[in-house]
Design an enzyme around this catalytic site. Structure first.
Site, PDB file in Angstrom:
ATOM      1  N   GLU A  93       0.823  -1.195   0.000  1.00 25.31           N
ATOM      2  CA  GLU A  93       0.000   0.000   0.000  1.00 25.31           C
ATOM      3  C   GLU A  93       0.861   1.251   0.000  1.00 25.31           C
ATOM      4  OE1 GLU A  93      -3.212   0.293   2.679  1.00 25.31           O
ATOM      5  OE2 GLU A  93      -3.979  -1.714   2.256  1.00 25.31           O
ATOM      6  N   CYS A 113       7.476  -7.267   6.685  1.00 20.39           N
ATOM      7  CA  CYS A 113       8.651  -6.709   7.366  1.00 20.39           C
ATOM      8  C   CYS A 113       9.302  -7.797   8.198  1.00 20.39           C
ATOM      9  CB  CYS A 113       8.239  -5.534   8.256  1.00 20.39           C
ATOM     10  SG  CYS A 113       9.645  -4.656   8.996  1.00 20.39           S
ATOM     11  N   CYS A 117       8.354  -5.552  15.086  1.00 21.13           N
ATOM     12  CA  CYS A 117       8.105  -4.661  16.223  1.00 21.13           C
ATOM     13  C   CYS A 117       6.742  -5.008  16.823  1.00 21.13           C
ATOM     14  CB  CYS A 117       8.151  -3.207  15.780  1.00 21.13           C
ATOM     15  SG  CYS A 117       9.770  -2.700  15.142  1.00 21.13           S
ATOM     16  N   CYS A 120       3.427  -3.076  15.746  1.00 26.93           N
ATOM     17  CA  CYS A 120       3.222  -2.741  14.339  1.00 26.93           C
ATOM     18  C   CYS A 120       2.416  -3.829  13.643  1.00 26.93           C
ATOM     19  CB  CYS A 120       4.571  -2.557  13.643  1.00 26.93           C
ATOM     20  SG  CYS A 120       4.427  -2.220  11.874  1.00 26.93           S
ATOM     21  N   SER A 199      12.715   6.545   7.092  1.00 28.26           N
ATOM     22  CA  SER A 199      12.480   6.193   8.489  1.00 28.26           C
ATOM     23  C   SER A 199      13.010   4.794   8.762  1.00 28.26           C
ATOM     24  CB  SER A 199      10.980   6.251   8.792  1.00 28.26           C
ATOM     25  OG  SER A 199      10.713   5.785  10.103  1.00 28.26           O
ATOM     26  N   SER A 221      12.718   5.530  14.339  1.00 29.27           N
ATOM     27  CA  SER A 221      11.618   5.016  15.159  1.00 29.27           C
ATOM     28  C   SER A 221      12.190   4.580  16.506  1.00 29.27           C
ATOM     29  CB  SER A 221      10.938   3.845  14.449  1.00 29.27           C
ATOM     30  OG  SER A 221      10.363   4.263  13.231  1.00 29.27           O
ATOM     31  N   LEU A 222      12.177   5.497  17.457  1.00 26.64           N
ATOM     32  CA  LEU A 222      12.803   5.240  18.754  1.00 26.64           C
ATOM     33  C   LEU A 222      11.827   4.552  19.713  1.00 26.64           C
ATOM     34  CD1 LEU A 222      15.397   5.628  20.414  1.00 26.64           C
ATOM     35  CD2 LEU A 222      14.459   7.838  21.164  1.00 26.64           C
ATOM     36  N   HIS A 223      10.716   5.199  20.006  1.00 25.12           N
ATOM     37  CA  HIS A 223       9.569   4.651  20.743  1.00 25.12           C
ATOM     38  C   HIS A 223       9.783   4.482  22.242  1.00 25.12           C
ATOM     39  CE1 HIS A 223       7.850   4.181  16.848  1.00 25.12           C
ATOM     40  NE2 HIS A 223       8.682   3.236  16.493  1.00 25.12           N
ATOM     41  N   ASN A 300      -2.386   3.393  16.943  1.00 25.31           N
ATOM     42  CA  ASN A 300      -3.619   3.038  16.235  1.00 25.31           C
ATOM     43  C   ASN A 300      -3.933   1.568  16.490  1.00 25.31           C
ATOM     44  OD1 ASN A 300      -4.910   5.136  14.581  1.00 25.31           O
ATOM     45  ND2 ASN A 300      -2.864   5.350  13.704  1.00 25.31           N
ATOM     46  N   CYS A 343      -1.405   5.515  10.070  1.00 29.46           N
ATOM     47  CA  CYS A 343      -0.161   4.842  10.406  1.00 29.46           C
ATOM     48  C   CYS A 343      -0.439   3.630  11.290  1.00 29.46           C
ATOM     49  CB  CYS A 343       0.762   5.819  11.130  1.00 29.46           C
ATOM     50  SG  CYS A 343       2.389   5.163  11.463  1.00 29.46           S
TER      51      CYS A 343
END
Length: 370
Positions: A93, A113, A117, A120, A199, A221-223, A300, A343
């Site tokens: 997408e 991927c 993570c 995700c 990213s 992407s630390l988070h 999300n 996202c």
């Protein structure tokens, strides 16, 4: 045995020039074709009117320009567009987000991927393969052609690219970098390094390679500022920890186009959204002297996830603390949620490692039936 034709779509300017030399043609012919493909959106050699007949015949024999099929496209009430693109029996997408004064295209780099993570949705669907350079740049080609035909109240010009779609782009370095070269080429889309952002979840060696070979804007992407928690929610941290990651970020900020790094931080209720987390994040970035902007991303939810989106009060408190300590901080707005384009929702309804093909074919059948 007939040799496979070369797909010119994914060749950057140097590669297409090398190809033309290999078939006995001139570099300036390569630049003409490159411009036809990307600047003008023309993929039929016969329609490239400034090419000689013999050259067009040669190209039809040796090359092709293949654009992946768009299975469907959707437009949200807020102007967001989403495309589901067929990449050899699987799907990725691409999402376009219009904002005042800019239009951002979110581009995928892999089918699925590898990094898994924990929060995700894409990572939960398994990994199929890397996209080719042609499949990466095709997402911009399709968006530019589609959006130019769209009328309405929104500005549908692609001004910014973010390599933030499905996949970890630095795990597909060999294809992503040539595709970004095309994005930034004045004969193609003409975007500056400041307008193309990659990213990464923290593939540290490739961050150094990216600085050397491309130098686009970098987002990380630390988070979480905590290695123990990051090992759990971003497993690549077990290989490249926060110290190693921030060392690479510090150098990138010194030599990159923005002189700062954008850190993405997905806020999950009672996981990493406490005031103590904000305090630890401030202390970490200040102690490592990494010039930083922070982009907070409210989680999300998707089916089966244990994580929750924080309340607006918790999000606001986290943001206020960071701003009070001198960090430019933004909260990403949820966009396109009525078309599953926000996202964390990318391809969640079509990518499943156990029945990816069946779901994709059903989606294709439903589309063709409409």
């Amino acid at each position: 045995m007939q040799q496979d034709k070369v797909n010119l779509l994914g060749l950057n300017q140097k590669a297409i020039e090398d190809f033309f030399i290999s078939i006995g043609k001139k570099k300036f012919h390569a630049r003409q074709v490159f411009k036809w493909i990307h600047k003008k959106g023309v993929i039929d050699f016969d329609a490239m009117t400034d090419l000689g007949k013999n050259l067009r015949h040669k190209l039809k024999d040796k090359a092709q320009i293949t654009i992946p099929k768009v299975v469907f496209s959707k437009a949200s009430k807020d102007g967001t567009h989403k495309w589901l693109i067929d990449v050899g029996g699987s799907a990725v997408e691409t999402v376009f987000i219009p904002e005042e004064g800019r239009g951002t295209l979110c581009v995928s780099s892999q089918i699925g991927c590898t990094l898994n993570c924990s929060f995700c949705s894409t990572g939960k669907q398994g990994f199929n393969r890397n996209l080719s350079a042609a499949e990466v740049i095709a997402q911009l080609w399709i968006a530019a052609r589609t959006l130019s035909k769209t009328d309405g109240e929104h500005d549908f010009t692609v001004t910014n690219i973010v390599m933030m779609g499905m996949g970890e782009p630095l795990m597909n370095f060999e294809n992503v970098v040539p595709a970004m070269d095309i994005m930034m080429d004045d004969l193609a889309y003409g975007l500056s390094r400041r307008k193309v952002t990659l990213s990464t979840s923290g593939v540290v060696p490739r961050i150094y390679d990216l600085l050397e070979q491309s130098g686009v804007s970098l987002a990380v992407s630390l988070h979480t500022p905590n290695d123990m928690l990051r090992n759990e929610i971003v497993p690549i941290n077990k290989k490249y920890n926060i110290d190693e990651l921030l060392e690479a970020c510090k150098l990138y900020a010194q030599k990159g186009p923005h002189k700062h790094i954008t850190f993405e931080y997905t806020l999950m209720e009672e996981v990493n959204d406490n005031l103590s987390d904000a305090e630890e994040l401030v202390a970490l970035l200040k102690s490592r002297e990494v010039p930083a902007k922070i982009n907070l991303i409210p989680f999300n939810p998707y089916p089966g996830t244990p994580y929750k989106k924080p309340s607006n009060n918790r999000i606001h408190r986290f943001k206020e603390f960071l701003q009070h300590n001198g960090f430019v901080t933004t909260v990403r707005k949820t966009r396109g949620d009525d078309i599953d384009a926000a996202c964390g929702q990318l391809a969640g309804d079509v990518m499943d490692k156990t029945n990816r093909k069946q779901i994709y074919l059903k989606k294709l059948g439903d589309t063709n039936a409409n």
